[in-house]
Design a protein around this motif. Structure first.
Motif, PDB file in Angstrom:
ATOM      1  N   PHE A  67     -46.688  25.558  30.303  1.00 55.85           N
ATOM      2  CA  PHE A  67     -46.698  25.145  31.546  1.00 55.85           C
ATOM      3  C   PHE A  67     -47.213  24.079  31.880  1.00 55.85           C
ATOM      4  O   PHE A  67     -47.354  23.672  33.335  1.00 55.85           O
ATOM      5  CB  PHE A  67     -47.092  26.404  32.305  1.00 55.85           C
ATOM      6  CG  PHE A  67     -46.256  27.658  32.222  1.00 55.85           C
ATOM      7  CD1 PHE A  67     -44.959  27.541  32.459  1.00 55.85           C
ATOM      8  CD2 PHE A  67     -46.949  28.735  31.560  1.00 55.85           C
ATOM      9  CE1 PHE A  67     -44.371  28.700  32.398  1.00 55.85           C
ATOM     10  CE2 PHE A  67     -46.092  30.001  31.239  1.00 55.85           C
ATOM     11  CZ  PHE A  67     -44.634  30.042  31.622  1.00 55.85           C
ATOM     12  N   ASP A  68     -47.772  23.340  31.207  1.00 54.35           N
ATOM     13  CA  ASP A  68     -48.300  21.777  31.635  1.00 54.35           C
ATOM     14  C   ASP A  68     -47.058  20.633  31.434  1.00 54.35           C
ATOM     15  O   ASP A  68     -46.714  20.683  30.459  1.00 54.35           O
ATOM     16  CB  ASP A  68     -49.545  21.426  30.405  1.00 54.35           C
ATOM     17  CG  ASP A  68     -50.638  22.186  30.847  1.00 54.35           C
ATOM     18  OD1 ASP A  68     -50.912  22.654  31.957  1.00 54.35           O
ATOM     19  OD2 ASP A  68     -51.535  22.077  29.803  1.00 54.35           O
ATOM     20  N   LEU A  69     -46.753  20.201  32.460  1.00 56.60           N
ATOM     21  CA  LEU A  69     -45.756  19.265  32.560  1.00 56.60           C
ATOM     22  C   LEU A  69     -46.089  17.855  32.910  1.00 56.60           C
ATOM     23  O   LEU A  69     -46.770  17.744  33.669  1.00 56.60           O
ATOM     24  CB  LEU A  69     -44.714  19.862  33.379  1.00 56.60           C
ATOM     25  CG  LEU A  69     -44.130  21.240  33.154  1.00 56.60           C
ATOM     26  CD1 LEU A  69     -43.229  21.742  34.236  1.00 56.60           C
ATOM     27  CD2 LEU A  69     -43.587  21.514  31.743  1.00 56.60           C
ATOM     28  N   SER A  70     -45.625  16.762  32.256  1.00 55.28           N
ATOM     29  CA  SER A  70     -45.592  15.443  32.735  1.00 55.28           C
ATOM     30  C   SER A  70     -44.377  14.845  32.888  1.00 55.28           C
ATOM     31  O   SER A  70     -43.406  15.222  32.328  1.00 55.28           O
ATOM     32  CB  SER A  70     -46.440  14.731  31.580  1.00 55.28           C
ATOM     33  OG  SER A  70     -45.707  14.553  30.369  1.00 55.28           O
ATOM     34  N   ILE A  71     -44.315  13.879  33.809  1.00 57.51           N
ATOM     35  CA  ILE A  71     -43.064  13.348  34.444  1.00 57.51           C
ATOM     36  C   ILE A  71     -43.215  11.774  33.737  1.00 57.51           C
ATOM     37  O   ILE A  71     -44.027  11.329  34.139  1.00 57.51           O
ATOM     38  CB  ILE A  71     -42.796  13.470  35.882  1.00 57.51           C
ATOM     39  CG1 ILE A  71     -42.518  14.815  36.591  1.00 57.51           C
ATOM     40  CG2 ILE A  71     -41.575  12.408  36.416  1.00 57.51           C
ATOM     41  CD1 ILE A  71     -42.256  14.747  37.949  1.00 57.51           C
ATOM     42  N   THR A  72     -42.088  11.320  33.222  1.00 58.89           N
ATOM     43  CA  THR A  72     -42.004  10.028  32.809  1.00 58.89           C
ATOM     44  C   THR A  72     -40.853   9.564  33.624  1.00 58.89           C
ATOM     45  O   THR A  72     -39.670  10.010  33.667  1.00 58.89           O
ATOM     46  CB  THR A  72     -41.381   9.797  31.392  1.00 58.89           C
ATOM     47  OG1 THR A  72     -42.376  10.136  30.593  1.00 58.89           O
ATOM     48  CG2 THR A  72     -41.087   8.397  31.216  1.00 58.89           C
ATOM     49  N   GLY A  73     -41.175   8.636  34.652  1.00 61.08           N
ATOM     50  CA  GLY A  73     -40.109   8.028  35.658  1.00 61.08           C
ATOM     51  C   GLY A  73     -41.105   7.915  37.022  1.00 61.08           C
ATOM     52  O   GLY A  73     -42.289   8.237  36.857  1.00 61.08           O
ATOM     53  N   ASP A  74     -40.256   7.910  38.137  1.00 63.67           N
ATOM     54  CA  ASP A  74     -41.031   7.422  39.245  1.00 63.67           C
ATOM     55  C   ASP A  74     -40.914   8.820  40.430  1.00 63.67           C
ATOM     56  O   ASP A  74     -41.520   8.800  41.559  1.00 63.67           O
ATOM     57  CB  ASP A  74     -40.260   6.267  40.007  1.00 63.67           C
ATOM     58  CG  ASP A  74     -40.029   5.054  39.167  1.00 63.67           C
ATOM     59  OD1 ASP A  74     -41.347   4.885  38.580  1.00 63.67           O
ATOM     60  OD2 ASP A  74     -39.230   4.280  39.521  1.00 63.67           O
ATOM     61  N   SER A  75     -40.665   9.868  39.769  1.00 64.38           N
ATOM     62  CA  SER A  75     -40.502  10.977  40.629  1.00 64.38           C
ATOM     63  C   SER A  75     -41.672  11.875  40.693  1.00 64.38           C
ATOM     64  O   SER A  75     -42.623  11.826  39.834  1.00 64.38           O
ATOM     65  CB  SER A  75     -39.268  12.089  40.249  1.00 64.38           C
ATOM     66  OG  SER A  75     -39.389  12.198  39.022  1.00 64.38           O
ATOM     67  N   PHE A  76     -41.761  12.844  41.863  1.00 65.16           N
ATOM     68  CA  PHE A  76     -42.839  13.830  41.932  1.00 65.16           C
ATOM     69  C   PHE A  76     -42.416  15.286  41.764  1.00 65.16           C
ATOM     70  O   PHE A  76     -41.186  15.534  42.208  1.00 65.16           O
ATOM     71  CB  PHE A  76     -43.618  13.472  43.321  1.00 65.16           C
ATOM     72  CG  PHE A  76     -44.116  12.306  43.531  1.00 65.16           C
ATOM     73  CD1 PHE A  76     -45.643  12.210  43.339  1.00 65.16           C
ATOM     74  CD2 PHE A  76     -43.335  10.685  43.689  1.00 65.16           C
ATOM     75  CE1 PHE A  76     -46.095  11.005  43.640  1.00 65.16           C
ATOM     76  CE2 PHE A  76     -44.054   9.779  43.637  1.00 65.16           C
ATOM     77  CZ  PHE A  76     -45.416   9.600  43.682  1.00 65.16           C
ATOM     78  N   PHE A  77     -43.171  16.077  41.436  1.00 68.52           N
ATOM     79  CA  PHE A  77     -43.122  17.323  41.588  1.00 68.52           C
ATOM     80  C   PHE A  77     -43.162  17.711  42.982  1.00 68.52           C
ATOM     81  O   PHE A  77     -43.832  17.189  43.884  1.00 68.52           O
ATOM     82  CB  PHE A  77     -44.002  18.422  41.123  1.00 68.52           C
ATOM     83  CG  PHE A  77     -44.082  17.874  39.514  1.00 68.52           C
ATOM     84  CD1 PHE A  77     -42.966  18.711  38.709  1.00 68.52           C
ATOM     85  CD2 PHE A  77     -45.144  17.491  38.639  1.00 68.52           C
ATOM     86  CE1 PHE A  77     -43.005  18.376  37.349  1.00 68.52           C
ATOM     87  CE2 PHE A  77     -45.162  17.397  37.313  1.00 68.52           C
ATOM     88  CZ  PHE A  77     -43.922  17.660  36.518  1.00 68.52           C
ATOM     89  N   VAL A  78     -42.307  19.056  43.490  1.00 74.39           N
ATOM     90  CA  VAL A  78     -42.332  19.231  44.891  1.00 74.39           C
ATOM     91  C   VAL A  78     -43.233  20.501  44.798  1.00 74.39           C
ATOM     92  O   VAL A  78     -42.798  21.538  44.201  1.00 74.39           O
ATOM     93  CB  VAL A  78     -40.710  19.570  45.427  1.00 74.39           C
ATOM     94  CG1 VAL A  78     -40.828  19.976  46.934  1.00 74.39           C
ATOM     95  CG2 VAL A  78     -40.062  18.204  45.183  1.00 74.39           C
ATOM     96  N   ILE A  79     -44.101  20.831  45.851  1.00 79.93           N
ATOM     97  CA  ILE A  79     -45.158  21.573  45.993  1.00 79.93           C
ATOM     98  C   ILE A  79     -45.349  22.342  47.192  1.00 79.93           C
ATOM     99  O   ILE A  79     -45.444  21.520  48.336  1.00 79.93           O
ATOM    100  CB  ILE A  79     -46.587  21.266  45.408  1.00 79.93           C
ATOM    101  CG1 ILE A  79     -46.684  20.479  44.076  1.00 79.93           C
ATOM    102  CG2 ILE A  79     -47.514  22.443  45.393  1.00 79.93           C
ATOM    103  CD1 ILE A  79     -46.117  21.484  42.914  1.00 79.93           C
ATOM    104  N   GLU A  80     -45.300  23.603  47.402  1.00 77.33           N
ATOM    105  CA  GLU A  80     -45.306  24.049  48.540  1.00 77.33           C
ATOM    106  C   GLU A  80     -46.517  24.669  49.062  1.00 77.33           C
ATOM    107  O   GLU A  80     -47.092  25.467  48.245  1.00 77.33           O
ATOM    108  CB  GLU A  80     -44.063  25.276  48.776  1.00 77.33           C
ATOM    109  CG  GLU A  80     -44.306  26.387  49.883  1.00 77.33           C
ATOM    110  CD  GLU A  80     -43.525  27.428  50.007  1.00 77.33           C
ATOM    111  OE1 GLU A  80     -43.806  28.353  50.768  1.00 77.33           O
ATOM    112  OE2 GLU A  80     -42.600  27.480  49.186  1.00 77.33           O
ATOM    113  N   ASN A  81     -47.327  23.973  50.005  1.00 73.52           N
ATOM    114  CA  ASN A  81     -48.539  24.609  50.229  1.00 73.52           C
ATOM    115  C   ASN A  81     -48.764  25.735  51.005  1.00 73.52           C
ATOM    116  O   ASN A  81     -47.826  26.148  51.225  1.00 73.52           O
ATOM    117  CB  ASN A  81     -49.555  23.426  50.748  1.00 73.52           C
ATOM    118  CG  ASN A  81     -49.054  22.868  52.218  1.00 73.52           C
ATOM    119  OD1 ASN A  81     -48.411  23.790  52.789  1.00 73.52           O
ATOM    120  ND2 ASN A  81     -49.408  21.843  52.876  1.00 73.52           N
TER     121      ASN A  81
END
Length: 440
Positions: free
Chosen positions: A93-107
């Motif tokens: 469940f540890d994830l890293s992004i290669t690229g310019d995008s972002f995870f979408v998080i609902e606060n």
């Protein structure tokens, strides 16, 4: 008052702000996915002692005489575009992004925020959430669905009591018998016959075994044989009495010249519907294909037949599977989350959506490694991570992009700048003291 005194004070303030930024960068050198900030300075308004004048017929032009009033910090830039190093954690469940995008998080307010920090976990209800705050990770809940149609991703299928739900089994609907019926096989002419066991899955998801007996059909014709279902056995290999329905004998015919399959109960496709009854009714019904068998007399001295039973048709369809327990989760490079089961099956749980921005440096930092869209960043463009050539790596995290060597160099420069501005104030004070002493 001397202008240099106030210029020195302005210089102290700007260098103090720069030192604050450097200190924050150094403090976050090990913060997951932290993006370093940098301060830029600008000069303040100028006092014009004389304005610039253009040349005339009798006199040349003159430049303006301007006296600066100090410095100010003009911008604090976040270096979002520089990717931090990737650290392996071996946590799925540890994830890293290669690229310019972002995870979408609902606060907690239900607002959409964005993050490069992929340190996630699963909460008590089975949802994928941020490890620090329990904020929901958003993604597509439909396989093949649009990236913009996001919802809370439920990784674990839990019942009302919080227990993992089992996957129901699927019955075997098709099976096939393949191999050689040898004309010199002595077992085919005996009372015992040659037995072949077909293991399959019933309507209840349990494993059953149907036993076939092959013989020479009680005649001397080398091209006719017979297959009879003699019994059905449960998952503990116990015979189920009365479980075999009537008409379970299959008459097989082969070409006497080539040994090729001709028919099974006059069906040239080789299909035979096998049904069960009584206590074996839960085993369901299986269509058995005999067209994969053929008949010949071996010339290498071998006298045995080589018959085998297989679940599924020639294309692997209708094989079925037993009831299964969920025993793992896999997250693919495209963000697809898959539930893994003990019966060899897997199921789609969701696909992580990501966001990109026209001006990524315009995002506003909100703390907890979260960002918000602003008027200068532009709205979020929802997409999947591989839409622009990026990918997600499971079992790794993006670390801080702070360069300590650069920070310490900037710290030295800031310290010297602060000292120099302090010296300006000290010298200006000395000049004022000299002026005061003129009265004596």
């Amino acid at each position: 008052m001397m202008r240099s005194l106030w210029s020195g004070v302005a210089g102290l303030k700007t260098h103090q702000i720069q030192m604050d930024v450097i200190g924050n960068n150094v403090a976050n050198v090990n913060t997951t996915s932290y993006k370093a900030q940098k301060t830029t300075f600008g000069d303040l308004l100028y006092q014009n002692a004389r304005k610039a004048a253009g040349p005339t017929a009798v006199r040349g032009g003159t430049n303006a005489k301007q006296i600066g009033l100090g410095a100010k910090y003009s911008a604090i830039m976040t270096n979002i575009e520089k990717q931090g190093s990737i650290q392996q954690t071996d946590n799925v469940f540890d994830l890293s992004i290669t690229g310019d995008s972002f995870f979408v998080i609902e606060n907690q307010k239900g607002e959409m925020t964005y993050s490069r920090d992929g340190s996630f976990t699963v909460d008590a209800e089975g949802y994928l959430v941020t490890r620090a705050d329990g904020f929901y990770v958003r993604g597509s809940l439909q396989e093949g669905g649009a990236a913009g149609a996001t919802g809370r991703i439920k990784v674990l299928p839990l019942d009302d009591e919080g227990n993992l739900e089992k996957m129901a089994g699927a019955p075997t609907t098709d099976a096939r018998i393949t191999g050689i019926i040898s004309r010199t096989d002595n077992l085919l002419s005996s009372d015992r016959g040659r037995t072949v066991d077909l293991e399959f899955y019933g309507n209840d998801g349990k494993t059953y075994t149907a036993r076939f007996k092959f013989d020479n059909a009680g005649d001397n014709n080398d091209s006719t044989y017979r297959a009879t279902v003699t019994g059905i056995y449960d998952e503990n290999h116990q015979l189920i009495e009365g479980g075999v329905a009537e008409n379970t004998t299959v008459n097989l015919v082969y070409d006497p010249t080539t040994g090729a399959f001709v028919s099974a109960n006059d069906n040239t496709q080789g299909q035979f519907q096998l049904n069960f009854q009584g206590d074996a009714a839960a085993a369901g019904s299986v269509s058995v294909d005999f067209s994969g068998t053929f008949n010949y007399a071996p010339k290498n001295g071998m006298s045995g037949s080589s018959l085998e039973a297989h679940r599924g048709d020639k294309d692997g369809n209708g094989e079925g599977y037993p009831e299964g327990d969920m025993n793992g989760v896999a997250i693919a490079r495209d963000g697809t989350i898959t539930r893994l089961y003990s019966n060899g099956q897997n199921r789609f749980a969701g696909r992580i959506s990501v966001a990109e921005f026209a001006n990524v440096t315009g995002l506003s930092k909100e703390g907890e490694n979260l960002y918000k869209a602003t008027g200068n960043s532009g709205p979020a463009r929802m997409m999947y991570v591989d839409d622009d050539g990026g990918y997600i790596s499971s079992g790794s995290l993006e670390m801080s992009n702070v360069d300590l060597s650069a920070e310490f160099t900037d710290m030295i420069i800031t310290q010297r700048g602060f000292q120099a501005n302090s010296r300006v104030i000290t010298v200006s004070d000395t000049l004022l003291d000299e002026l005061r002493q003129l009265k004596r």
